[in-house]
Scaffold this motif. Structure first.
Motif, short mmCIF file in Angstrom:
data_model
loop_
_atom_site.label_atom_id
_atom_site.label_comp_id
_atom_site.label_asym_id
_atom_site.label_seq_id
_atom_site.Cartn_x
_atom_site.Cartn_y
_atom_site.Cartn_z
N ARG A 141 0.98 -0.79 0.31
CA ARG A 141 -0.36 -0.21 0.18
C ARG A 141 1.36 1.17 -0.12
N MET A 142 0.25 2.51 -0.78
CA MET A 142 0.72 3.43 -0.33
C MET A 142 0.06 4.01 0.86
N VAL A 143 1.76 4.38 1.41
CA VAL A 143 1.42 4.99 2.77
C VAL A 143 1.88 6.33 3.36
N PRO A 215 -1.80 8.21 11.11
CA PRO A 215 -0.74 9.26 12.00
C PRO A 215 0.91 9.43 11.90
N LEU A 216 1.54 10.66 12.00
CA LEU A 216 2.00 10.46 11.45
C LEU A 216 3.70 10.02 12.05
N SER A 217 2.81 9.34 13.34
CA SER A 217 4.42 9.12 13.83
C SER A 217 4.20 7.47 13.48
N HIS A 218 3.19 6.93 12.88
CA HIS A 218 3.32 5.42 12.34
C HIS A 218 3.63 6.10 10.72
N PHE A 219 3.92 6.58 10.53
CA PHE A 219 4.26 6.69 8.99
C PHE A 219 5.06 6.63 9.48
N GLU A 220 6.51 6.87 10.27
CA GLU A 220 7.72 7.41 10.86
C GLU A 220 7.88 5.91 10.88
#
Length: 230
Positions: A141-143, A215-220
């Motif tokens: 998937r494109m995250v 959320p940004l933290s999960h993306f990082e």
């Protein structure tokens, strides 16, 4: 995600798509009112033999039915132009992703990272896990981070494709030798599905698009894991 017997659009997942839905409702109400008026006039003309000389020849009526449609067109055109310019505006994107169309799959490259790219193939029906959607799920998937402006650079390697994501209000042609760009902001977390919207060949219907907004933290965490596996 659309569901059977659904009459309207998918729920909006970006500010631009919300504006598009509001404009759709605005234009549809005008169409309903015009249709009701025309239907009433047709029924009145068919069901009565009465005539009126002021209706058969009236300058005032001619002025009204010339000016009124012009005003209606303005009421439709102004919001439409506003949304058109909003869709074309790309200000200070937080992340840039290049989507490349192939026969018949998509590849994604996160240009802000040194080595973060992958191919996205449709999962065959026999390999689907319980709860996954046939012809829509992909192996990668494109995250993207939610509530962040995302710029998508779209191109193709072989033939014409089209990168379309209805919930985000995004549809951009992928043309070989040309780099098109579009943008969106995911206003809520979730998994959003799209498909190639250009008839690009025999397997045109087998190159889905899956975008997961987190959320940004999960993306990082996801990007760190992907860079370790690269």
């Amino acid at each position: 995600m659309a569901h059977p017997t659904q009459l309207g659009f998918q729920d909006a997942a970006s500010p631009v798509m919300e504006e598009l839905l509001h404009f759709h409702d605005h234009a549809l109400m005008i169409v309903f009112l015009i249709s009701a008026l025309v239907l009433y006039v047709i029924i009145a003309m068919v069901s009565t033999k009465l005539t009126n000389m002021y209706i058969l020849d009236s300058q005032e009526i001619e002025v009204v039915w010339t000016v009124l449609p012009a005003l209606i067109l303005i009421l439709i055109a102004l919001p439409s132009l506003r949304i058109l310019y909003l869709m074309d505006e790309i200000n200070d994107p937080h992340l840039t992703i290049k989507a490349m169309g192939h026969q018949w799959y998509w590849s994604y490259e996160y240009t802000d990272y040194e080595n973060l790219s992958f191919d996205s193939y449709m999962i065959p029906t026999q390999d689907l896990a319980p709860g996954q959607f046939r012809l829509l799920e992909t192996d990668h998937r494109m995250v993207v981070p939610m509530e962040s402006p995302i710029r998508i650079l779209v191109s193709a390697e072989d033939v014409l494709h089209s990168w379309a994501l209805p919930a985000m209000g995004v549809k951009m042609d992928a043309v070989p030798g040309r780099l098109n760009q579009t943008a969106f902001i995911a206003s809520r977390p979730g998994v959003f599905y799209g498909q190639c919207s250009e008839i690009c060949g025999a397997n045109h219907s087998f190159m889905p698009i899956v975008v997961e907004a987190v959320p940004l933290s999960h993306f990082e965490d996801w990007s760190t894991l992907m860079l370790k596996d690269a």
